[in-house]
Design an enzyme around this catalytic site. Structure first.
Site, PDB file in Angstrom:
ATOM      1  N   ASP A 264     -17.334   7.392   5.277  1.00 55.18           N
ATOM      2  CA  ASP A 264     -18.089   6.461   4.428  1.00 55.18           C
ATOM      3  C   ASP A 264     -19.426   6.074   5.049  1.00 55.18           C
ATOM      4  O   ASP A 264     -19.698   6.383   6.215  1.00 55.18           O
ATOM      5  CB  ASP A 264     -17.238   5.206   4.139  1.00 55.18           C
ATOM      6  CG  ASP A 264     -16.562   4.648   5.384  1.00 55.18           C
ATOM      7  OD1 ASP A 264     -16.912   5.061   6.502  1.00 55.18           O
ATOM      8  OD2 ASP A 264     -15.681   3.792   5.242  1.00 55.18           O
TER       9      ASP A 264
ATOM     10  N   ASN B 237      -6.048  -5.555   5.806  1.00 55.85           N
ATOM     11  CA  ASN B 237      -5.533  -5.654   4.430  1.00 55.85           C
ATOM     12  C   ASN B 237      -5.003  -4.314   3.927  1.00 55.85           C
ATOM     13  O   ASN B 237      -4.666  -4.164   2.757  1.00 55.85           O
ATOM     14  CB  ASN B 237      -6.620  -6.179   3.482  1.00 55.85           C
ATOM     15  CG  ASN B 237      -7.794  -5.222   3.351  1.00 55.85           C
ATOM     16  OD1 ASN B 237      -7.793  -4.131   3.943  1.00 55.85           O
ATOM     17  ND2 ASN B 237      -8.806  -5.603   2.585  1.00 55.85           N
TER      18      ASN B 237
ATOM     19  N   HIS C 223      -6.668  -1.383   3.913  1.00 53.63           N
ATOM     20  CA  HIS C 223      -7.638  -0.429   3.358  1.00 53.63           C
ATOM     21  C   HIS C 223      -7.790   0.792   4.258  1.00 53.63           C
ATOM     22  O   HIS C 223      -7.529   0.728   5.461  1.00 53.63           O
ATOM     23  CB  HIS C 223      -8.988  -1.100   3.077  1.00 53.63           C
ATOM     24  CG  HIS C 223      -9.797  -1.428   4.284  1.00 53.63           C
ATOM     25  ND1 HIS C 223     -10.658  -2.500   4.321  1.00 53.63           N
ATOM     26  CD2 HIS C 223      -9.912  -0.850   5.504  1.00 53.63           C
ATOM     27  CE1 HIS C 223     -11.259  -2.545   5.499  1.00 53.63           C
ATOM     28  NE2 HIS C 223     -10.820  -1.555   6.237  1.00 53.63           N
TER      29      HIS C 223
ATOM     30  N   GLU D  43     -10.561  -0.369  -0.777  1.00 54.92           N
ATOM     31  CA  GLU D  43      -9.943  -1.679  -0.590  1.00 54.92           C
ATOM     32  C   GLU D  43      -8.701  -1.791  -1.480  1.00 54.92           C
ATOM     33  O   GLU D  43      -8.482  -0.945  -2.352  1.00 54.92           O
ATOM     34  CB  GLU D  43     -10.955  -2.781  -0.966  1.00 54.92           C
ATOM     35  CG  GLU D  43     -12.197  -2.834  -0.093  1.00 54.92           C
ATOM     36  CD  GLU D  43     -11.940  -3.398   1.321  1.00 54.92           C
ATOM     37  OE1 GLU D  43     -10.800  -3.753   1.643  1.00 54.92           O
ATOM     38  OE2 GLU D  43     -12.915  -3.449   2.099  1.00 54.92           O
TER      39      GLU D  43
HETATM   40  P1  PGA Z   1     -11.578  -1.433  12.938  1.00 54.33           P
HETATM   41  O1  PGA Z   1     -11.713  -1.149  11.387  1.00 54.33           O
HETATM   42  O2  PGA Z   1     -11.297  -0.091  13.582  1.00 54.33           O
HETATM   43  O3  PGA Z   1     -12.917  -1.971  13.357  1.00 54.33           O
HETATM   44  O4  PGA Z   1     -10.442  -2.380  13.115  1.00 54.33           O
HETATM   45  C1  PGA Z   1     -10.784  -0.299  10.800  1.00 54.33           C
HETATM   46  C2  PGA Z   1     -11.035  -0.220   9.314  1.00 54.33           C
HETATM   47  O5  PGA Z   1     -11.431  -1.249   8.730  1.00 54.33           O
HETATM   48  O6  PGA Z   1     -10.793   0.839   8.738  1.00 54.33           O
END
Ligand code: PGA
Length: 267
Positions: free
Chosen positions: A67, A136, A138, A143
């Site tokens: 992304d 959460n 995602h 999301e």
């Molecule tokens: P993080 O983010 O590795 O910074 O915890 C993971 C994500 O949101 O996919």
């Protein structure tokens, strides 16, 4: 789906790097799906070490990132282009032309998404996709509530994500509100998935992802349906799992040795 619980972040990162390195050694033109965020940083560090110390060769490897924010130029220090360059690409021997990251500055965003899907296909599909997971549930910018069959597309960021990112920008107006992201269907098309999680704030998302029902409310649960997914977590992210899991990936040689012993008994 295979679940591996490692003692700590370093153990998780080392195993993820070894799995990716094995793919690259076996197939020098491997297509890697890559992720940003704090979780995969240790994996990139290990891969850089393998490149420097063991000659792990990325000269034919092709990569696709999950992304990118819309509206941030590649040189912006909050862009995922910048993140990937700083934390991985500039330390290895991958040709810049082999790197793909969605173009968040494209004038034709829909066209850019369609082209990204075509580029993945033309490269032969993703051999192994590295994933983090949000608290959460995602994956990438898919999301909760995202379609489980979605493809690369524009997504509006959750209010919470926008708020969390505000600290990195001088003005609220500068904080990105949209992103381009591979869809859940795009991610599921990869031949192999390695999903990583560490720290206690991921424990709930991991318990649902591994042991809960598949639901769009927790997009990562879709990996239960993937034919070759490995989830690697540290002890803290594993605390809400009900069942025991191993600390090493399944090794068929154990089963083969067992067959040999049973045959030995018969003869
Ligand atoms: P993080 O983010 O590795 O910074 O915890 C993971 C994500 O949101 O996919």
């Amino acid at each position: 789906m295979e679940v591996v619980v490692k003692e700590d972040y370093q153990g998780m990162s080392r195993l993820a790097a070894k799995i990716i390195a094995d793919v690259v050694r076996e197939k020098p033109r491997a297509v890697l799906g890559l992720a940003t965020g704090s979780t995969p940083l240790g994996t990139y560090k290990e891969l850089i070490l393998m490149h420097k110390e063991e000659g792990l060769d990325f000269s034919q490897v092709v990569t696709f990132n999950l992304d990118e924010y819309i509206g941030l130029p590649p040189e912006h220090d909050q862009s995922y282009h910048y993140f990937m360059n700083e934390n991985f690409f500039k330390h290895i021997n991958i040709p810049p032309g082999n790197v793909h990251i969605p173009n968040g500055m494209a004038e034709d965003l829909v066209g850019a998404c369609e082209q990204y899907e075509r580029d993945i296909k033309e490269a032969g599909g993703i051999d192994i996709q590295l994933l983090g997971i949000g608290a959460n549930g995602h994956i990438a910018f898919n999301e909760p509530g995202s379609s489980l069959g979605s493809r690369t597309r524009v997504k509006a960021l959750d209010e919470k994500t926008i708020e969390d990112n505000a600290r990195f920008f001088e003005h609220m107006d500068d904080v990105p509100k949209f992103a381009l992201t591979m869809g859940i269907g795009t991610i599921m098309d990869s031949r192999r998935i390695v999903l990583l999680a560490n720290k206690a704030n991921k424990a709930h998302a991991i318990s649902i992802t591994v042991e809960g029902p598949v639901t769009a409310l927790v997009p990562a649960t879709i990996v239960q349906l993937h034919p070759r997914a490995t989830i690697i977590v540290d002890r803290e992210a594993a605390v809400e799992l009900e069942r025991p899991y191993r600390d090493t990936p399944h090794d068929l040689s154990e089963a083969v040795a067992y067959i040999q012993r049973q045959k030995g008994k018969d003869s």
